[in-house]
Scaffold this motif. Structure first.
Motif, PDB file in Angstrom:
ATOM      1  N   PHE A  11     -22.855  34.890   6.278  1.00  0.00           N
ATOM      2  CA  PHE A  11     -24.265  34.655   6.577  1.00  0.00           C
ATOM      3  C   PHE A  11     -24.340  33.547   7.631  1.00  0.00           C
ATOM      4  O   PHE A  11     -23.715  32.492   7.480  1.00  0.00           O
ATOM      5  N   GLY A  12     -25.095  33.784   8.699  1.00  0.00           N
ATOM      6  CA  GLY A  12     -25.211  32.802   9.770  1.00  0.00           C
ATOM      7  C   GLY A  12     -26.649  32.340   9.949  1.00  0.00           C
ATOM      8  O   GLY A  12     -27.589  33.150   9.895  1.00  0.00           O
ATOM      9  N   PHE A  13     -26.824  31.031  10.179  1.00  0.00           N
ATOM     10  CA  PHE A  13     -28.154  30.448  10.374  1.00  0.00           C
ATOM     11  C   PHE A  13     -28.179  29.754  11.733  1.00  0.00           C
ATOM     12  O   PHE A  13     -27.450  28.784  11.962  1.00  0.00           O
ATOM     13  N   LEU A  14     -29.016  30.256  12.629  1.00  0.00           N
ATOM     14  CA  LEU A  14     -29.064  29.776  14.005  1.00  0.00           C
ATOM     15  C   LEU A  14     -29.634  28.359  14.078  1.00  0.00           C
ATOM     16  O   LEU A  14     -30.696  28.079  13.531  1.00  0.00           O
ATOM     17  N   THR A  15     -28.924  27.466  14.768  1.00  0.00           N
ATOM     18  CA  THR A  15     -29.409  26.096  14.959  1.00  0.00           C
ATOM     19  C   THR A  15     -29.822  25.831  16.403  1.00  0.00           C
ATOM     20  O   THR A  15     -30.750  25.072  16.652  1.00  0.00           O
ATOM     21  N   ASN A  16     -29.128  26.448  17.373  1.00  0.00           N
ATOM     22  CA  ASN A  16     -29.460  26.279  18.794  1.00  0.00           C
ATOM     23  C   ASN A  16     -29.181  27.578  19.544  1.00  0.00           C
ATOM     24  O   ASN A  16     -28.237  28.295  19.210  1.00  0.00           O
ATOM     25  N   ALA A  17     -29.988  27.857  20.561  1.00  0.00           N
ATOM     26  CA  ALA A  17     -29.777  29.021  21.425  1.00  0.00           C
ATOM     27  C   ALA A  17     -30.218  28.647  22.837  1.00  0.00           C
ATOM     28  O   ALA A  17     -31.387  28.305  23.055  1.00  0.00           O
TER      29      ALA A  17
ATOM     30  N   ASP B 156     -33.847  26.690  26.688  1.00  0.00           N
ATOM     31  CA  ASP B 156     -33.926  26.964  25.249  1.00  0.00           C
ATOM     32  C   ASP B 156     -34.527  28.356  25.021  1.00  0.00           C
ATOM     33  O   ASP B 156     -35.652  28.634  25.441  1.00  0.00           O
ATOM     34  N   ILE B 157     -33.753  29.237  24.367  1.00  0.00           N
ATOM     35  CA  ILE B 157     -34.246  30.595  24.077  1.00  0.00           C
ATOM     36  C   ILE B 157     -34.263  30.870  22.564  1.00  0.00           C
ATOM     37  O   ILE B 157     -34.274  32.031  22.142  1.00  0.00           O
ATOM     38  N   LYS B 158     -34.271  29.818  21.768  1.00  0.00           N
ATOM     39  CA  LYS B 158     -34.203  30.000  20.318  1.00  0.00           C
ATOM     40  C   LYS B 158     -35.353  30.838  19.792  1.00  0.00           C
ATOM     41  O   LYS B 158     -35.187  31.641  18.857  1.00  0.00           O
ATOM     42  N   SER B 159     -36.537  30.695  20.408  1.00  0.00           N
ATOM     43  CA  SER B 159     -37.708  31.441  19.931  1.00  0.00           C
ATOM     44  C   SER B 159     -37.565  32.941  20.159  1.00  0.00           C
ATOM     45  O   SER B 159     -38.260  33.744  19.526  1.00  0.00           O
ATOM     46  N   ALA B 160     -36.658  33.346  21.064  1.00  0.00           N
ATOM     47  CA  ALA B 160     -36.450  34.764  21.354  1.00  0.00           C
ATOM     48  C   ALA B 160     -35.307  35.363  20.539  1.00  0.00           C
ATOM     49  O   ALA B 160     -35.007  36.552  20.688  1.00  0.00           O
ATOM     50  N   CYS B 161     -34.678  34.550  19.690  1.00  0.00           N
ATOM     51  CA  CYS B 161     -33.519  35.000  18.920  1.00  0.00           C
ATOM     52  C   CYS B 161     -33.812  35.035  17.433  1.00  0.00           C
ATOM     53  O   CYS B 161     -34.625  34.245  16.924  1.00  0.00           O
ATOM     54  N   GLU B 162     -33.136  35.949  16.745  1.00  0.00           N
ATOM     55  CA  GLU B 162     -33.231  36.009  15.288  1.00  0.00           C
ATOM     56  C   GLU B 162     -32.602  34.753  14.682  1.00  0.00           C
ATOM     57  O   GLU B 162     -31.544  34.309  15.125  1.00  0.00           O
ATOM     58  N   LYS B 163     -33.249  34.218  13.673  1.00  0.00           N
ATOM     59  CA  LYS B 163     -32.759  32.978  13.058  1.00  0.00           C
ATOM     60  C   LYS B 163     -31.634  33.215  12.053  1.00  0.00           C
ATOM     61  O   LYS B 163     -30.927  32.294  11.676  1.00  0.00           O
ATOM     62  N   PHE B 164     -31.468  34.479  11.637  1.00  0.00           N
ATOM     63  CA  PHE B 164     -30.462  34.820  10.621  1.00  0.00           C
ATOM     64  C   PHE B 164     -29.487  35.840  11.181  1.00  0.00           C
ATOM     65  O   PHE B 164     -29.888  36.790  11.866  1.00  0.00           O
ATOM     66  N   ASP B 165     -28.210  35.647  10.907  1.00  0.00           N
ATOM     67  CA  ASP B 165     -27.176  36.561  11.383  1.00  0.00           C
ATOM     68  C   ASP B 165     -26.340  37.026  10.191  1.00  0.00           C
ATOM     69  O   ASP B 165     -26.167  36.285   9.208  1.00  0.00           O
TER      70      ASP B 165
ATOM     71  N   TYR C 161     -11.553  38.374  12.857  1.00  0.00           N
ATOM     72  CA  TYR C 161     -12.501  39.025  13.750  1.00  0.00           C
ATOM     73  C   TYR C 161     -13.793  39.268  12.986  1.00  0.00           C
ATOM     74  O   TYR C 161     -13.781  39.886  11.913  1.00  0.00           O
ATOM     75  N   ASN C 162     -14.912  38.747  13.513  1.00  0.00           N
ATOM     76  CA  ASN C 162     -16.210  38.909  12.875  1.00  0.00           C
ATOM     77  C   ASN C 162     -16.976  40.040  13.548  1.00  0.00           C
ATOM     78  O   ASN C 162     -17.220  40.004  14.767  1.00  0.00           O
ATOM     79  N   ILE C 163     -17.366  41.034  12.757  1.00  0.00           N
ATOM     80  CA  ILE C 163     -18.112  42.185  13.256  1.00  0.00           C
ATOM     81  C   ILE C 163     -19.591  41.981  12.950  1.00  0.00           C
ATOM     82  O   ILE C 163     -20.004  41.973  11.783  1.00  0.00           O
ATOM     83  N   GLY C 164     -20.406  41.812  13.987  1.00  0.00           N
ATOM     84  CA  GLY C 164     -21.829  41.570  13.794  1.00  0.00           C
ATOM     85  C   GLY C 164     -22.570  42.804  13.298  1.00  0.00           C
ATOM     86  O   GLY C 164     -22.372  43.907  13.811  1.00  0.00           O
ATOM     87  N   LEU C 165     -23.435  42.610  12.308  1.00  0.00           N
ATOM     88  CA  LEU C 165     -24.220  43.708  11.743  1.00  0.00           C
ATOM     89  C   LEU C 165     -25.692  43.625  12.130  1.00  0.00           C
ATOM     90  O   LEU C 165     -26.398  44.635  12.101  1.00  0.00           O
ATOM     91  N   LYS C 166     -26.148  42.441  12.497  1.00  0.00           N
ATOM     92  CA  LYS C 166     -27.574  42.221  12.744  1.00  0.00           C
ATOM     93  C   LYS C 166     -27.800  41.853  14.208  1.00  0.00           C
ATOM     94  O   LYS C 166     -27.011  41.122  14.801  1.00  0.00           O
ATOM     95  N   LYS C 167     -28.863  42.339  14.778  1.00  0.00           N
ATOM     96  CA  LYS C 167     -29.140  42.055  16.187  1.00  0.00           C
ATOM     97  C   LYS C 167     -29.472  40.580  16.389  1.00  0.00           C
ATOM     98  O   LYS C 167     -30.017  39.908  15.502  1.00  0.00           O
ATOM     99  N   VAL C 168     -29.124  40.078  17.581  1.00  0.00           N
ATOM    100  CA  VAL C 168     -29.395  38.681  17.944  1.00  0.00           C
ATOM    101  C   VAL C 168     -30.787  38.550  18.545  1.00  0.00           C
ATOM    102  O   VAL C 168     -31.505  37.591  18.264  1.00  0.00           O
ATOM    103  N   ASN C 169     -31.165  39.492  19.389  1.00  0.00           N
ATOM    104  CA  ASN C 169     -32.474  39.455  20.050  1.00  0.00           C
ATOM    105  C   ASN C 169     -33.590  39.773  19.068  1.00  0.00           C
ATOM    106  O   ASN C 169     -33.482  40.699  18.257  1.00  0.00           O
ATOM    107  N   LYS C 170     -34.680  38.999  19.150  1.00  0.00           N
ATOM    108  CA  LYS C 170     -35.800  39.210  18.228  1.00  0.00           C
ATOM    109  C   LYS C 170     -36.581  40.471  18.583  1.00  0.00           C
ATOM    110  O   LYS C 170     -37.007  41.227  17.707  1.00  0.00           O
ATOM    111  N   GLU C 171     -36.799  40.711  19.890  1.00  0.00           N
ATOM    112  CA  GLU C 171     -37.552  41.876  20.344  1.00  0.00           C
ATOM    113  C   GLU C 171     -36.600  42.994  20.766  1.00  0.00           C
ATOM    114  O   GLU C 171     -35.582  42.737  21.406  1.00  0.00           O
TER     115      GLU C 171
END
Length: 222
Positions: free
Chosen positions: A131-137, A159-168, A189-199
């Motif tokens: 589980f990942g929690f975004l602190t900076n983007a 700063d693009i944090k507002s355009a990114c998902e807060k949870f990974d 190797y970490n395989i991402g399951l959730k999108k990073v971009n909010k839109e």
């Protein structure tokens, strides 16, 4: 001399032999990792003359985890870690301006829950969920050019944090080896399951985190 050399060699083998905690024991590991991160489906940067290819960026991680030895061949760990992820593009020039190290830099506090399956004493295959929690983007780059024959250099961070998902959410898959000295070497190797971009936009694929790390840690009994 041969006897002395043989004795020294045996001491080295013993010191590097594998180690593993017994069923029912708790341990803690502190570790650091270096590797590469990228974003899936990263678009090229279009310029007037060409398009700039995307590429991985260097990644750094540090953290700790607590492990419980469920059985002789099975362990379960819970950790917390700080990780730099994201992706970048090649350097390029446009209208006399040099753009260096353009990248998206994402910083997460990660919480991995991992099962360790020991193939043999000390050697394990590891997988679970992180589980990942975004602190900076931020989007970062350096520009170099000339104004009135004077060379100028500027470091930019947006700063693009507002355009990114807060949870990974990702699946870590790795391998590690525990030495008798309690040092642990690993690869993951970490395989991402959730999108990073909010839109999400029609006709465009979402970006997901991908991360490869080589790790080194020290493990001790609690």
């Amino acid at each position: 001399m041969k006897k002395l050399f043989f004795t020294f060699a045996m001491m080295m083998i013993v010191s590097l032999a594998n180690a593993q905690f017994e069923p029912g024991e708790w341990s803690m590991q502190v570790r650091v990792g270096l590797g590469a991160a990228k974003l899936s489906n990263m678009d090229k940067i279009p310029t007037m003359s060409s398009s700039v290819e995307s590429k991985p960026i260097p990644s750094f991680q540090y953290g700790l985890n607590v492990e419980y030895q469920l059985a002789s061949m099975v362990g379960l760990s819970l950790g917390v870690e700080s990780t730099v992820q994201g992706g970048g593009w090649d350097n390029f020039n446009e209208d006399g301006v040099k753009y260096t190290d353009p990248r998206i830099e994402l910083k997460y506090i990660g919480v991995p829950v991992v099962a360790k399956i020991y193939l043999t004493k000390g050697l394990s295959l590891n997988t679970g969920v992180r589980f990942g929690f975004l602190t900076n983007a931020d989007v970062k780059l350096r520009t170099e050019g000339k104004i009135s024959n004077y060379k100028t250099t500027m470091d930019t961070s947006i700063d693009i944090k507002s355009a990114c998902e807060k949870f990974d959410l990702s699946i870590p898959v790795g391998i590690s080896y525990e030495f008798k000295s309690h040092f642990v070497l690993g690869a993951c190797y970490n395989i991402g399951l959730k999108k990073v971009n909010k839109e999400s936009f029609a006709g465009e694929k979402d970006n997901k985190n991908e991360l490869f790390l080589l790790t080194c840690g020290y493990k001790f009994k609690l």
